[in-house]
Design an enzyme around this catalytic site. Sequence first.
Site, PDB file in Angstrom:
ATOM      1  N   GLY A  46       0.463  -0.845  -0.152  1.00 36.67           N
ATOM      2  CA  GLY A  46       0.082  -0.088   0.578  1.00 36.67           C
ATOM      3  C   GLY A  46       1.324   1.395   0.122  1.00 36.67           C
ATOM      4  O   GLY A  46       1.916   1.030   0.575  1.00 36.67           O
ATOM      5  N   GLN A  51       2.944   9.955   1.673  1.00 34.14           N
ATOM      6  CA  GLN A  51       4.163   9.572   2.081  1.00 34.14           C
ATOM      7  C   GLN A  51       5.075   9.285   0.663  1.00 34.14           C
ATOM      8  O   GLN A  51       6.328   9.813   0.788  1.00 34.14           O
ATOM      9  CB  GLN A  51       4.153   7.436   2.348  1.00 34.14           C
ATOM     10  CG  GLN A  51       3.457   6.947   2.866  1.00 34.14           C
ATOM     11  CD  GLN A  51       3.215   5.958   3.297  1.00 34.14           C
ATOM     12  OE1 GLN A  51       2.275   5.715   2.062  1.00 34.14           O
ATOM     13  NE2 GLN A  51       4.861   5.071   3.483  1.00 34.14           N
ATOM     14  N   CYS A  91       6.130  -0.270   7.301  1.00 34.33           N
ATOM     15  CA  CYS A  91       5.913   1.346   7.104  1.00 34.33           C
ATOM     16  C   CYS A  91       6.999   1.433   5.917  1.00 34.33           C
ATOM     17  O   CYS A  91       8.072   2.033   6.327  1.00 34.33           O
ATOM     18  CB  CYS A  91       5.564   2.283   7.742  1.00 34.33           C
ATOM     19  SG  CYS A  91       5.084   3.530   7.037  1.00 34.33           S
ATOM     20  N   LEU A  92       6.379   1.829   4.948  1.00 33.02           N
ATOM     21  CA  LEU A  92       7.405   2.534   3.478  1.00 33.02           C
ATOM     22  C   LEU A  92       8.318   3.740   4.423  1.00 33.02           C
ATOM     23  O   LEU A  92       9.226   3.878   3.338  1.00 33.02           O
ATOM     24  CB  LEU A  92       7.433   2.947   2.635  1.00 33.02           C
ATOM     25  CG  LEU A  92       6.847   1.524   1.821  1.00 33.02           C
ATOM     26  CD1 LEU A  92       5.999   1.817   0.714  1.00 33.02           C
ATOM     27  CD2 LEU A  92       7.344   0.689   1.439  1.00 33.02           C
ATOM     28  N   HIS A 134      -4.032   1.262   8.026  1.00 36.91           N
ATOM     29  CA  HIS A 134      -3.023   1.364   7.563  1.00 36.91           C
ATOM     30  C   HIS A 134      -2.692   2.350   6.971  1.00 36.91           C
ATOM     31  O   HIS A 134      -2.485   3.851   7.855  1.00 36.91           O
ATOM     32  CB  HIS A 134      -2.096   0.492   7.451  1.00 36.91           C
ATOM     33  CG  HIS A 134      -0.596   0.749   7.353  1.00 36.91           C
ATOM     34  ND1 HIS A 134       0.724   0.798   8.571  1.00 36.91           N
ATOM     35  CD2 HIS A 134      -0.063   2.493   7.005  1.00 36.91           C
ATOM     36  CE1 HIS A 134       1.707   1.064   8.188  1.00 36.91           C
ATOM     37  NE2 HIS A 134       1.173   1.579   6.682  1.00 36.91           N
ATOM     38  N   GLU A 135      -3.534   2.631   5.752  1.00 36.35           N
ATOM     39  CA  GLU A 135      -3.000   3.925   4.847  1.00 36.35           C
ATOM     40  C   GLU A 135      -3.796   4.356   4.819  1.00 36.35           C
ATOM     41  O   GLU A 135      -3.809   5.940   4.917  1.00 36.35           O
ATOM     42  CB  GLU A 135      -3.353   3.288   3.381  1.00 36.35           C
ATOM     43  CG  GLU A 135      -2.042   1.789   3.153  1.00 36.35           C
ATOM     44  CD  GLU A 135      -0.994   2.673   3.041  1.00 36.35           C
ATOM     45  OE1 GLU A 135      -0.831   3.394   2.811  1.00 36.35           O
ATOM     46  OE2 GLU A 135      -0.397   1.163   3.461  1.00 36.35           O
ATOM     47  N   HIS A 138      -2.899   6.845   7.255  1.00 37.14           N
ATOM     48  CA  HIS A 138      -1.909   8.066   6.830  1.00 37.14           C
ATOM     49  C   HIS A 138      -2.410   9.523   6.700  1.00 37.14           C
ATOM     50  O   HIS A 138      -1.519  10.212   6.390  1.00 37.14           O
ATOM     51  CB  HIS A 138      -1.035   8.002   5.808  1.00 37.14           C
ATOM     52  CG  HIS A 138      -0.223   6.151   5.649  1.00 37.14           C
ATOM     53  ND1 HIS A 138       1.218   6.874   6.954  1.00 37.14           N
ATOM     54  CD2 HIS A 138       0.342   5.533   5.400  1.00 37.14           C
ATOM     55  CE1 HIS A 138       1.853   6.238   6.766  1.00 37.14           C
ATOM     56  NE2 HIS A 138       1.769   5.137   5.824  1.00 37.14           N
TER      57      HIS A 138
HETATM   58  O1  K1U Z   1       2.002   2.296   4.438  1.00 44.56           O
HETATM   59  C1  K1U Z   1       2.994   1.400   4.046  1.00 44.56           C
HETATM   60  O2  K1U Z   1       4.030   2.480   4.032  1.00 44.56           O
HETATM   61  C2  K1U Z   1       2.981   0.062   3.440  1.00 44.56           C
HETATM   62  C3  K1U Z   1       3.135  -0.600   3.671  1.00 44.56           C
HETATM   63  C4  K1U Z   1       1.821  -1.014   3.730  1.00 44.56           C
HETATM   64  C5  K1U Z   1       1.234  -2.011   5.573  1.00 44.56           C
HETATM   65  C6  K1U Z   1       2.082  -3.212   5.509  1.00 44.56           C
HETATM   66  C7  K1U Z   1       1.715  -3.719   6.296  1.00 44.56           C
HETATM   67  C8  K1U Z   1       0.575  -3.976   7.482  1.00 44.56           C
HETATM   68  C9  K1U Z   1      -0.226  -3.057   6.904  1.00 44.56           C
HETATM   69  C10 K1U Z   1       0.013  -1.766   5.838  1.00 44.56           C
HETATM   70  C11 K1U Z   1       3.655  -1.663   3.529  1.00 44.56           C
HETATM   71  O3  K1U Z   1       3.586  -2.453   2.580  1.00 44.56           O
HETATM   72  S1  K1U Z   1       5.663  -2.277   4.482  1.00 44.56           S
HETATM   73  C12 K1U Z   1       6.148  -3.619   3.422  1.00 44.56           C
HETATM   74  C13 K1U Z   1       5.294  -4.955   2.948  1.00 44.56           C
HETATM   75  O4  K1U Z   1       4.973  -5.261   2.244  1.00 44.56           O
HETATM   76  C14 K1U Z   1       4.056  -5.430   4.398  1.00 44.56           C
HETATM   77  C15 K1U Z   1       4.699  -5.520   5.653  1.00 44.56           C
HETATM   78  C16 K1U Z   1       4.318  -6.780   6.264  1.00 44.56           C
HETATM   79  C17 K1U Z   1       3.097  -7.266   5.773  1.00 44.56           C
HETATM   80  C18 K1U Z   1       3.322  -7.346   4.217  1.00 44.56           C
HETATM   81  C19 K1U Z   1       3.570  -6.985   3.497  1.00 44.56           C
HETATM   82 ZN    ZN Z   2       3.152   3.290   6.209  1.00 48.56          ZN
END
Ligand code: K1U
Ligand code: ZN
Length: 171
Positions: A46, A51, A91-92, A134-135, A138
């Site tokens: 996401g 971001q 989170c990125l 989560h998104e 943000h």
């Molecule tokens: O918002 C962001 O920075 C993206 C984030 C989204 C997210 C990850 C995990 C849980 C909720 C929301 C990411 O994509 S972090 C990297 C990732 O690919 C990931 C991490 C944990 C589980 C699954 C994927």
């Molecule tokens: Zn995030």
Amino acid sequence: MTVRTVIKYPNPNLKLVSEPVTVFDDELKELVNDMFETMYEDKGIGLAAPQIDVHKQIVVIDVSEDKSEQKVIINPKFILEEGETGIEEGCLSVPLDYRAYVKRYEHVIIECQNEKGETYQIDANDLLAICIQHELDHLKGILFIDYLSSLKRNLLLEKIKKANKREKRNG
Ligand code: K1U
Ligand code: ZN
């Protein structure tokens, strides 16, 4: 399509509240394409517009492994939030690949618009529901680390500051 720069905690701009989108034009479509490109490049599931330092209510999500479940979420509103779940989130915009468990609703329904301005609903469970929450956080200026104790968050902040100083020294 362009890969945009993802801003990182503790950049204060991540705390800004995003504005609704009112114009659905080609510029918006290009922004959405750039967001997908940036999300895939950074291996995320996401990405929210703040971001990339764009403070508008725009989110892209794809929890599939083959880029087959793209979701464009503009001007979202929660219709239903129920149940309880949680995973170790990342989170990125949070450096050092930091992960922490966050409690979330297991099932959510949101109403939103797509890039054409059409209104639709998403009924989501499990990882998609978690990612949506989560998104959408943000867009309100909330990061998943805001749910941690201030002790844990401050420890992380110190580690990030040290890592940033080291990086600056070493070029
Ligand atoms: O918002 C962001 O920075 C993206 C984030 C989204 C997210 C990850 C995990 C849980 C909720 C929301 C990411 O994509 S972090 C990297 C990732 O690919 C990931 C991490 C944990 C589980 C699954 C994927
Ligand atoms: Zn995030």
